[in-house]
Enzyme design. Structure first.
Site, short mmCIF file in Angstrom:
data_model
loop_
_atom_site.label_atom_id
_atom_site.label_comp_id
_atom_site.label_asym_id
_atom_site.label_seq_id
_atom_site.Cartn_x
_atom_site.Cartn_y
_atom_site.Cartn_z
N ASP A 111 1.14 -1.24 0.12
CA ASP A 111 -0.16 -0.02 -0.27
C ASP A 111 1.09 1.04 -0.08
OD1 ASP A 111 -1.75 1.99 0.36
OD2 ASP A 111 -2.40 0.97 2.08
N ASP A 293 -2.17 5.59 -4.96
CA ASP A 293 -2.06 4.78 -4.14
C ASP A 293 -2.68 3.35 -4.26
OD1 ASP A 293 -2.87 3.49 -1.04
OD2 ASP A 293 -4.65 5.42 -1.61
#
Length: 404
Positions: A111, A293
């Site tokens: 992430d 992201d």
């Protein structure tokens, strides 16, 4: 949860220079290296396809950046409406990355929008460990006295626990004394995802949530071991992708990399694009300040951009009960282009058709949605799956090119 102030959309100078960094793994006498870690497929024995709540996914993404979850979205989460079949649908496959922590291999989400390495652990009740690989501190591990972590999201999911220092190995590169956040409490939303054993954050260490002292991310711990202090992401549409650490793999993209300066003042891989276009329409000069992201599925943009896109989609409507824009599944969607200097980063229309509202539904939900006044845009997997993206800590900067 990281609280984010609203960010003004200020244009950043962009360039399209070719990379002068290493373009393949090196075997130098100084033990620096580069490596590739491939995502894997992990199948679970379920009856029927895996489902997930689109409103929950959407609200979690907003809350991740300190955004306000609109009332209609909260209502959609509470009602259970907008349950979508996750993609890829066949065989209920999810794409994860194997990481060895203290001698146990766990499958984690990588992430770039967070900076914590947290995992299911043996500290959880046995019933919550079922179906997961769990972290067991190695004989060389040490617990950080007084350290703790606690995360929560807009859909009500949460996790918390203790912090250890242990050995973490990814693709043959090892971080000694890496902070590992071991879950001792976890919400049902995480427990029910039997594929996922935790998360490895790749944002900047400044936003690590361990208290009282933030800890260093895996990447920051190992980057001095690499040929170059960077990693590159190749996510794929309905297929496993890969992460390259320490080098740029020219076989994975076409043309030259277009670079954008990163503003890391808030701990994210934040940059400003110059504009956008819908389908074959003209480019609109409208700066888009956003975050790259890998931990967010959707692309979330300012309302005027989202509305402009769906005006070109036949039958599209903003459905409050579903949580966002929907359209007939058979609709052929236009592509969406993010303009970065002289480079056009194209999202194919099929990537924007996120999933049916529910199994067998003829109505689908879109992968581009509103950022609900967050003050910046989130460029998640729907965008990244068409790009080779270099996350370069020197600068820092981001490099973009079309996947080969």
């Amino acid at each position: 949860m990281v609280i984010l102030s609203k960010v003004a959309a200020v244009a950043v100078g962009l360039s399209t220079v070719a990379s002068a960094l290493p373009t393949g793994p090196s075997h130098s006498p100084h033990a620096r290296r580069g490596f590739t870690i491939n995502q894997i497929t992990r199948q679970t024995a379920r009856v029927g396809p895996k489902t997930a709540s689109f409103p929950a996914i959407y609200s979690r993404a907003l809350a991740k950046y300190g955004g306000t979850v609109p009332a209609h979205l909260k209502s959609a989460v509470a009602s259970g409406h907008g349950t979508v079949v996750t993609s890829p649908e066949p065989n209920d496959i999810e794409y994860l990355t194997p990481v060895n922590i203290g001698g146990t291999t766990l499958n984690l989400d990588f992430d770039t929008g967070s900076a914590d390495l947290w995992v299911f652990s043996e500290e959880l009740p046995k019933s919550e460990q079922t179906g997961h690989d769990v972290y067991k501190p190695s004989g060389n591990a040490s617990k950080i006295a007084g350290a703790s972590w606690d995360i929560s999201y807009g859909d009500g999911s949460s996790a918390s626990g203790d912090v250890y220092q242990d050995t973490v190995t990814v693709g043959g590169v090892t971080a000694q004394g890496q902070a590992v956040e071991a879950a001792s409490k976890i919400s049902d939303q995480f427990v029910q995802d039997k594929n996922n054993d935790g998360l490895l954050g790749l944002a900047f260490s400044s936003i690590n949530t361990v208290k009282p002292k933030p800890q260093t991310t895996f990447f920051d711990t190992v980057k001095d071991q690499l040929d170059a202090p960077l990693f590159a992401v190749t996510l794929k549409y309905h297929a496993p992708g890969s992460y390259d650490f320490g080098f740029i793999d020219k076989s994975k993209f076409t043309g030259e990399l277009a670079y954008a300066d990163v503003d890391d003042s808030q701990g994210f891989w934040q940059f400003t694009a110059d504009g956008y276009s819908v389908g074959k329409g003209d480019a609109q000069k409208a700066p888009i300040t956003g975050i790259a992201d890998t931990g967010t599925t959707l692309v979330m943009l300012d309302d005027e951009i989202v509305d402009a896109y769906y005006k070109q989609v036949q039958g599209a409507k903003n459905d409050a009960s579903a949580g966002g824009y929907v359209f007939p599944c058979e609709t052929e969607l236009p592509e969406f282009t993010v303009v970065i200097g002289s480079y056009n980063a194209v999202i194919p229309g099929k990537h924007i058709n996120y999933a049916p509202l529910q199994e067998g539904s003829s109505t689908c939900v879109g992968g581009i949605q509103s950022n609900s006044g967050l003050g910046l845009s989130i460029l998640g997997d729907v965008f990244l799956k068409s790009q080779y993206v270099v996350f370069d800590s020197q600068g820092p900067r981001l490099g973009f090119a079309a996947q080969a």
